[in-house]
Design an enzyme around this catalytic site. Sequence first.
Site, PDB file in Angstrom:
ATOM      1  N   THR A  71      -5.494  -1.935  -7.629  1.00 13.34           N
ATOM      2  CA  THR A  71      -5.897  -1.692  -9.011  1.00 13.34           C
ATOM      3  C   THR A  71      -7.336  -2.106  -9.276  1.00 13.34           C
ATOM      4  O   THR A  71      -8.059  -1.456 -10.021  1.00 13.34           O
ATOM      5  CB  THR A  71      -4.953  -2.431  -9.988  1.00 13.34           C
ATOM      6  OG1 THR A  71      -3.619  -1.987  -9.744  1.00 13.34           O
ATOM      7  CG2 THR A  71      -5.332  -2.145 -11.426  1.00 13.34           C
ATOM      8  N   ASP A 116      -6.818   4.597   4.696  1.00 12.29           N
ATOM      9  CA  ASP A 116      -6.908   3.314   4.013  1.00 12.29           C
ATOM     10  C   ASP A 116      -8.185   2.590   4.438  1.00 12.29           C
ATOM     11  O   ASP A 116      -8.901   3.043   5.329  1.00 12.29           O
ATOM     12  CB  ASP A 116      -5.668   2.474   4.336  1.00 12.29           C
ATOM     13  CG  ASP A 116      -5.212   1.610   3.169  1.00 12.29           C
ATOM     14  OD1 ASP A 116      -6.078   1.176   2.384  1.00 12.29           O
ATOM     15  OD2 ASP A 116      -4.000   1.365   3.044  1.00 12.29           O
ATOM     16  N   HIS A 163       0.815  -1.211   0.000  1.00  8.06           N
ATOM     17  CA  HIS A 163       0.000   0.000   0.000  1.00  8.06           C
ATOM     18  C   HIS A 163       0.850   1.262   0.000  1.00  8.06           C
ATOM     19  O   HIS A 163       0.332   2.358  -0.212  1.00  8.06           O
ATOM     20  CB  HIS A 163      -0.922   0.010   1.227  1.00  8.06           C
ATOM     21  CG  HIS A 163      -2.038  -0.973   1.130  1.00  8.06           C
ATOM     22  ND1 HIS A 163      -3.320  -0.705   1.563  1.00  8.06           N
ATOM     23  CD2 HIS A 163      -2.077  -2.245   0.653  1.00  8.06           C
ATOM     24  CE1 HIS A 163      -4.085  -1.753   1.362  1.00  8.06           C
ATOM     25  NE2 HIS A 163      -3.342  -2.709   0.816  1.00  8.06           N
TER      26      HIS A 163
END
Length: 214
Positions: free
Chosen positions: A143, A119, A20
């Site tokens: 993605t 996040d 990340h």
Amino acid sequence: MDARHNTISVLMLLWLAHGHISPFLELAVKLTTRNFHIYFCSTPINLGPIKQKLSKKHSLSIQLGELHLPSLPDLPPHYHTTNGQPPHLMPILKKALDMASPNFNTILKKLKPDLVIYDFLQLWAPSLALSLNIPAVDFMPMTMSATMSSFFLHLANNLGVQYPSPEIYLREYEVRKFANDSQDGDRRLLECFEQSSEIILIKTFRTYNNLYLQ
């Protein structure tokens, strides 16, 4: 917080997965070109590689800030990341990060950012930010996040209704687990969506996810 005229300050808090780091750093760099000042918050072990990646130019507008996790017997500081961590320690890492929420609250009060970007597992981050009247936005750094986000939001709001793309589905036992709220990751994901201030940021490519970005 240092006086920074005509800039927007953003505090970023990412999940401790090593994968990340790059998406969050990429977003941080892009934002600096639009007059944003970034405070990049993670554990010391995760910030190490970032220090090596930051150019001298970007280090002026991206500041690294350490988030210290509580000391737990089975989780020494070099395991305050998913990189190289034994799988059985993952639940302990999540617990330790949750226990660090007071430390993050202290950082928030000190920096007083204009915006928090968080996040998808830290559902306490937006709650703390909003309690201080700081808007908070969820960033999905994978993605395929657009597909996943679209699917889980549909599932949460239309349980039992087939997803428009039938090739994407959960097996019956997975649907039961979802309905019973037994999957902590799924619950956190949805609550992070719901607490995001008006928008959700997603790292994606229209080539792969155009259908789910509409």
